[in-house]
Write an enzyme that holds these catalytic residues in place. Sequence first.
Site, short mmCIF file in Angstrom:
data_model
loop_
_atom_site.label_atom_id
_atom_site.label_comp_id
_atom_site.label_asym_id
_atom_site.label_seq_id
_atom_site.Cartn_x
_atom_site.Cartn_y
_atom_site.Cartn_z
N THR A 117 8.31 -20.51 -15.46
CA THR A 117 9.02 -19.64 -16.40
C THR A 117 8.80 -18.18 -16.02
O THR A 117 7.68 -17.76 -15.76
CB THR A 117 8.54 -19.91 -17.83
N GLN B 17 0.80 -1.22 0.00
CA GLN B 17 0.00 0.00 0.00
C GLN B 17 0.83 1.27 0.00
O GLN B 17 0.42 2.27 -0.55
CB GLN B 17 -0.95 0.00 1.21
N CYS C 279 -9.78 -5.91 -2.51
CA CYS C 279 -8.90 -7.07 -2.62
C CYS C 279 -9.59 -8.37 -2.23
O CYS C 279 -9.03 -9.45 -2.38
CB CYS C 279 -7.66 -6.89 -1.77
N ALA D 57 3.29 -4.91 -7.70
CA ALA D 57 3.52 -4.00 -8.82
C ALA D 57 2.32 -3.12 -9.12
O ALA D 57 2.46 -1.94 -9.45
CB ALA D 57 3.90 -4.82 -10.07
#
Lengths: 370, 370
Positions: B223, B165, B311, B186
């Site tokens: 990956t 945050q 969220c 991000a």
Amino acid sequence: MSQRAIDAMLPYFRDKFFNPSAPYQPAVEIRRDYQLAKSRIAQAIGARGDEIIITAGATESINLALNSFDGHIVTTAIEHHAVLSVAKARNHTLVPVDSRGRVSVEAVAAAITDETTIVSVGLANSEIGTIQPLREIAEIVGRERARRQQVSSKTPIFFHTDASQGAGQLDLSVARLGVDMMTVNASKVYGPKQVGLLWTAPPVKLRPVIVGGGQELGLRSGTENVAGVMGFEAALTEAVSHRKSTVENLTLLRNKLERLLIDAFPDAILSGHRRHRLASHLHISFAGLDAERLVFALETRGVYVATGSACAANKGTRSHVLTAIGLSDAEADGSLRLSLSGDLDEPAIDRAAEIIIDEVRREYERLETL
Amino acid sequence: MSQRAIDAMLPYFRDKFFNPSAPYQPAVEIRRDYQLAKSRIAQAIGARGDEIIITAGATESINLALNSFDGHIVTTAIEHHAVLSVAKARNHTLVPVDSRGRVSVEAVAAAITDETTIVSVGLANSEIGTIQPLREIAEIVGRERARRQQVSSKTPIFFHTDASQGAGQLDLSVARLGVDMMTVNASKVYGPKQVGLLWTAPPVKLRPVIVGGGQELGLRSGTENVAGVMGFEAALTEAVSHRKSTVENLTLLRNKLERLLIDAFPDAILSGHRRHRLASHLHISFAGLDAERLVFALETRGVYVATGSACAANKGTRSHVLTAIGLSDAEADGSLRLSLSGDLDEPAIDRAAEIIIDEVRREYERLETL
């Protein structure tokens, strides 16, 4: 990535970047877009949107599938590292494969014990392209399930497949494959990296690996990768709609490349099943040569080839797949994994063959003069 | 997402899409780009590239951090659902917060037992913006560690923070914060969704949640999300370099909006700490109103506000944060969470205040006529 996949993602990086769990209308629309994309992804494998969990790629999907059940795991010696890593931390049996990389259905049946909860066999192998007889293995698992019901056993048994390798070339209908759980990766169909799915048949009860806000039906928390799913949907539907022509084209080109290389080096060893093999794959071994030297020689001439699976970050170890199919060390160390992409054409293949033949000859000559 | 972040990602979707574990030169260059981006991300928090693990976002980072250690967890009642979900599956203590949402350092100290292995306190709260006294909590954890060394206890204790945050507004130097593990997301700094990091100080030994190919130092397989990390790096370094002016601008605008709303509704309740609060956050409660009706009224006029944290995917439950700071049900249900983004200006704030005041008045009038 396919341009269609990129184009599908871009709006969700800016104008449509809202959190799909936010309450206002533009965010609610994002949620709808996301659910619709999931439904279309599910359709491509003959499933429903609420039967798939979006993950950060095949590795996470495999971990989620296999860790949802305690007990014994049956898998093969040539699986992806994610399957092998989870299996090896548990009671497990690795079923061997034959020299062409096919697993025997009887060997799978023999490996199943009363404690087996998961059978996991990849649809096609990433290194040698061999396609496995999933339908027959599914029948074995189904028979074992019926047997357990008869003896009132409460131990579940489910059949999982990592179908990432075959997604652009093979029929992925979960009903026709007969599986209970299936992993698919977006980047293998020219979608984005770090996006994948785990499909489960309704009786399967997953145990979440990552907990939190309760996204993905509570089975995989974290704010949804909206753009990634848009890219996955675009790439997967594109791959499915072009599947037939893609396979025809790849088969033609791969067979031509194979013929040119074998004509030049009749002693080279082709690995992978002759018939049950991905059209994109050509695995060839030049016993005695150093494949890593070949990689470097070829890359300077614009031909990018691999020596093994690129999915393992730790290098310097011999491929477990090549060991499992019985290649000698000298054969394994001289092996090239040639993967063809859909945008190649015959002149490109002719040119690639010419360069590969040239460099392999040069290496053999260098060794003779030592 | 910031345009810089998108621009940083685009090349890695096409020309630079190689698997960073592949052996040929263009793939090796991608690996270098990826490592360099990780180093720069690490620099932004005062750390080294090999001390951070890239994950699919804050939720996964939190799961990885907290599940690496058995034992008792100390955390607060107002944490992100990921922290609470992991804690609640374990032996844990939820330390309460005061009416402004601050945790008391003494309460944290009192909650630590001989079995405590993790103390996890978020840098700033997502709903009310309150910033926690991490430095002081770090000292408590440090003292407990020293005490255990003296009595030859082998039980480790580490201090984790979810700094997602505050990342665009607060100093994230891990040394200055005094933490042992830190989660950063991000998308909270205008980077891509489903990309995050977990930083750990060298003594911390993580236990992987997702196993497979051994990427991210063997601690998080799959990956690498090369494009996502490029976007993360661009967004984070941009956020850090503009941090001071961002905070100045947001403080000015948030304070103006707060003043306008409080002037119009002197009885409204402001939540969050007056001084230790994110500049982007304004949390205001209109007791007796239905905040969800307000969300819908405001969205038609172009003002997007939230009622709680976005969220959590499961809706319809009252915010655990508002309960923890002691708001009554009527106050909690009439609460708006207003988040300001860096691209707003004063005329936009004036207009937003006008619309919010108008709609809140309309709701109060509607209730009076019922």
